[in-house]
Design an enzyme around this catalytic site. Structure first.
Site, short mmCIF file in Angstrom:
data_model
loop_
_atom_site.label_atom_id
_atom_site.label_comp_id
_atom_site.label_asym_id
_atom_site.label_seq_id
_atom_site.Cartn_x
_atom_site.Cartn_y
_atom_site.Cartn_z
N GLY A 14 0.81 -1.25 -0.15
CA GLY A 14 0.13 -0.01 0.06
C GLY A 14 0.85 1.31 0.16
O GLY A 14 0.28 2.39 0.46
N LYS A 15 1.80 1.36 -0.50
CA LYS A 15 2.99 2.44 -0.41
C LYS A 15 2.37 3.52 -1.24
O LYS A 15 2.25 4.83 -0.95
CB LYS A 15 4.24 1.94 -0.98
CG LYS A 15 5.06 1.01 -0.16
CD LYS A 15 6.37 0.65 -0.52
CE LYS A 15 6.43 -0.22 -1.90
NZ LYS A 15 5.63 -1.35 -2.03
N GLU A 86 8.02 5.26 -5.56
CA GLU A 86 9.27 4.32 -6.30
C GLU A 86 10.58 4.72 -5.88
O GLU A 86 11.59 4.89 -6.78
CB GLU A 86 8.94 4.28 -7.73
CG GLU A 86 7.65 3.83 -8.43
CD GLU A 86 7.50 2.39 -7.92
OE1 GLU A 86 8.20 1.42 -7.50
OE2 GLU A 86 6.16 2.01 -8.24
N CYS A 180 6.94 -14.21 2.80
CA CYS A 180 7.90 -14.19 4.08
C CYS A 180 8.97 -14.85 3.61
O CYS A 180 9.19 -15.45 2.51
CB CYS A 180 7.14 -15.05 5.04
SG CYS A 180 6.83 -16.70 4.63
#
Length: 194
Positions: A14-15, A86, A180
């Site tokens: 969600g950046k 980015e 992960c």
């Protein structure tokens, strides 16, 4: 006192959405922001920040030779915050220019990006931001294959994991999966077929 922030996370954390939200919050109070993104990522068009949930904003594309400090200093508008999407694609010179914006122009800078690439090496921009940022924050998401926190980006090609190759290959969900550490080493790719 202005600060340089680095907000990093795996793919799908969600950046870009967070960047758009921050911009909205400032602008709702009539406080202009300046948004930058990398000229390398043209998936949604040049000069644009886009989130996977469909929101987008116009942005200034950062080229390899662009001087961000000179660009911001040369503008007549007073900005309350500079937002960078980015940020992993920034060069060392760009990050040092961001420190000048913070320290000399007293404008806070929030940089959003990946920390590590698909082979778990730091991007140049991320490494420099980890060195120079006043505040570092991890944005979290979950592993594609299990319920653990995703900390890595698995590159996929033809349904198979890729662990070697060029560092920069622009792509989204068709090319990268947040995972992960355990699933990075041993991904259950049968789950991708659904």
């Amino acid at each position: 006192m202005a600060k340089l922030y680095f907000k990093h996370g795996a793919m799908n954390s969600g950046k870009s959405l967070e960047l758009i939200k921050v911009a909205h919050n400032y602008e709702e109070q009539n406080k202009p922001v300046l948004i930058f993104t990398s000229a390398l990522d043209t998936r949604s068009g040049e000069d644009r920040v886009s989130s996977r949930v469909g929101f987008h904003r116009e942005a200034v594309a950062i080229t390899e030779t662009m001087n961000l400090y000179d660009y911001v200093k040369g503008l007549e508008t007073t900005f309350y915050c500079i937002l960078i999407d980015e940020a992993q694609f920034l060069g060392q010179a760009h990050v040092l220019q961001l420190t000048q914006i913070v320290d000399q122009l007293n404008i806070p800078v929030m940089a959003f990006g990946l920390k590590n690439d698909f082979s778990n090496h730091l991007f140049e921009g991320s490494e420099q931001l980890l060195i120079y940022a006043d505040k570092i924050e991890e944005m979290k998401t979950i592993c594609w294959f299990c319920d653990k926190k995703a900390t890595m980006n698995l590159r996929i090609s033809d349904g198979k994991p890729v662990y070697a190759g060029e560092q920069i290959q622009i792509g989204g969900n068709e090319s990268y999966i947040p995972v992960c550490r355990a699933c990075y080493q041993n991904p259950d790719l049968s789950q991708l077929e659904h």
